[in-house]
Write an enzyme that holds these catalytic residues in place. Structure first.
Site, short mmCIF file in Angstrom:
data_model
loop_
_atom_site.label_atom_id
_atom_site.label_comp_id
_atom_site.label_asym_id
_atom_site.label_seq_id
_atom_site.Cartn_x
_atom_site.Cartn_y
_atom_site.Cartn_z
N GLY A 122 43.60 -15.59 -2.02
CA GLY A 122 43.46 -14.35 -1.15
C GLY A 122 42.66 -13.04 -1.82
O GLY A 122 42.86 -12.10 -1.12
N ASP A 170 35.35 -9.01 3.00
CA ASP A 170 35.37 -9.22 1.64
C ASP A 170 34.00 -8.90 1.03
O ASP A 170 33.92 -8.33 -0.13
CB ASP A 170 35.55 -10.69 1.33
CG ASP A 170 36.96 -11.10 1.90
OD1 ASP A 170 37.65 -10.04 2.52
OD2 ASP A 170 37.16 -12.25 2.11
#
Ligand code: ADP
Ligand code: MG
Length: 383
Positions: A122, A170
């Site tokens: 993650g 991200d």
């Protein structure tokens, strides 16, 4: 910034010559979880673990890539669309193919990849490899791209080539990260604001070392719940808590509580950013704790191990706040810890977690870092 010791010798051995070096960081999301795909607010920071790409130019249009610790070699011609292999090479081939398809004609390159970002925890090792590869391929071809276009193309590579339906967060933070700052990113307008992190606190990431099977199916289910809600009451980003309460009867459970998480989480991100700007770290920590409870009770994406880790953290001295970070069902927690207490925190959270679960967690003490860069050999030490 320290260049990994093996990078240059390994490149010389595999390909010969002196490469140019590029790096792109992983990230941790401080608050604003499961809000990106409904165009909401998030607050990630780039961390001081990067994926490095050493790149050498080739005279043909071939891409050859090796990644330390990953099996096999990727080799393909930019004149043909590469096939998806279902392994790490897809991230590299996908970025190259996506850049080419968007009209950026690339030169051939030899690439040696070295990842420091823990994989599959993650912390977004996938965005780090995409962004570092894209930067290497573009610079190797003397091409320049606006950072936002750059981040969007990397996201497209992951969505379309790798087949992972991720949001923009991200890749965005891996490109735009700023040392000692988190970014409050609006995932609808793609505008952002840097917020300074307190110098007297550290970001401590605790890896639960579990990843439950249901993560990806539940992720898709949550997205479907949000899409179902939007069909009934309109875009969740525009929804206020008052409207949600007034229209509650129109929404079936669990869709109603999924909405409650998204709406309250967007508000918490705004409040959390304001509290950092007012140097109120305690308030920031309370928003982190509330975010965890909302993810646990309303969005139902936590798990026993994440709850144990955050509860242990919450009982330790010097902890401002703690929450799960990332998609959930395992992976990592993020805690904001007063710097003088970090050493004790690391020892106690690790031993407490081991006693309760039988698992040995990995704990990373991080500092917010700049986004992707070319790294000059002159400015760096080699570790
Ligand atoms: P996360 O982004 O949370 O780390 P993902 O499942 O999205 O997890 O991405 C992990 C995948 O990205 C790995 O299984 C691998 O295929 C690829 N990857 C990440 N880092 C590297 C690397 N240094 N070299 C090769 N592949 C990598
Ligand atoms: Mg990923």
């Amino acid at each position: 910034m320290q260049i990994p010791a093996t990078l240059l010798p390994a490149f010389a051995e595999s390909f010969g010559g002196r490469p140019r070096l590029f790096r792109a960081p992983g990230r941790v999301n401080l608050i604003g979880e499961h809000t990106d795909y409904t165009g909401g607010l998030v607050m990630p920071a780039a961390i001081d673990f990067s994926t490095w790409v050493a790149a050498g130019r080739r005279e043909d249009r071939t891409i050859r890539a090796i990644s330390e610790g990953f099996p096999g070699t990727l080799e393909f011609s930019l004149d043909r669309t590469p096939k998806c292999q279902g392994n790490w090479t897809d991230y590299v081939a996908g970025v190259a193919a996506t850049l080419e398809a968007a009209g950026h004609r690339l030169r051939g390159a030899n690439l040696l990849i070295h990842g420091e970002v823990p994989v599959g925890s993650g912390l977004s090792s996938s965005a780090a490899i995409e962004v570092a590869t894209a930067l290497a391929l573009l610079k190797n071809s003397d091409l320049f791209l606006e950072p936002l276009q750059f981040a969007l193309l990397c996201q497209r590579a992951e969505n379309d080539f790798v087949g992972m339906r991720c949001g923009i967060m991200d890749q965005f933070i891996s490109c735009f990260g700023r040392q000692d700052h988190a970014l409050m990113l609006d995932c609808r307008s793609l505008t952002h604001r840097a917020v300074r992190l307190p110098a007297e606190a550290s970001l401590v990431i605790c890896n639960t070392m579990v990843r439950h099977e249901l993560a990806s199916t539940e992720y898709n289910r949550r997205r479907e719940d949000c899409e179902a809600a939007a069909r009934i009451i309109g875009p969740l980003r525009d929804l206020t808590l008052e409207t949600l309460e007034r229209r509650a009867a129109d929404l079936p459970e669990p869709v109603r509580k999924r909405c409650r998480h998204v709406v309250t989480e967007n508000v918490r991100v705004l409040q959390a950013a304001a509290s950092l700007e007012e140097s109120d770290i305690k308030a920031f920590g309370r928003y982190m704790d509330e975010s965890h409870r909302s993810l646990r009770d309303d969005y139902e994406v936590s798990c026993r191990e994440l709850d144990i880790m955050t509860e242990l953290a919450g009982r330790l001295p010097g902890v401002y706040g703690s929450r799960m970070t990332g998609g959930g069902f395992g992976g990592c927690t993020i805690s904001l810890v007063e710097s003088g207490h970090v050493e004790d925190f690391v020892n106690q959270v690790a031993s407490g977690y081991a006693i309760e679960t039988g698992l040995t967690p990995k704990v990373y003490v991080c500092r917010a870092q700049d986004g992707a860069r070319e790294v000059s050999l002159l400015e760096c030490a080699v570790t």
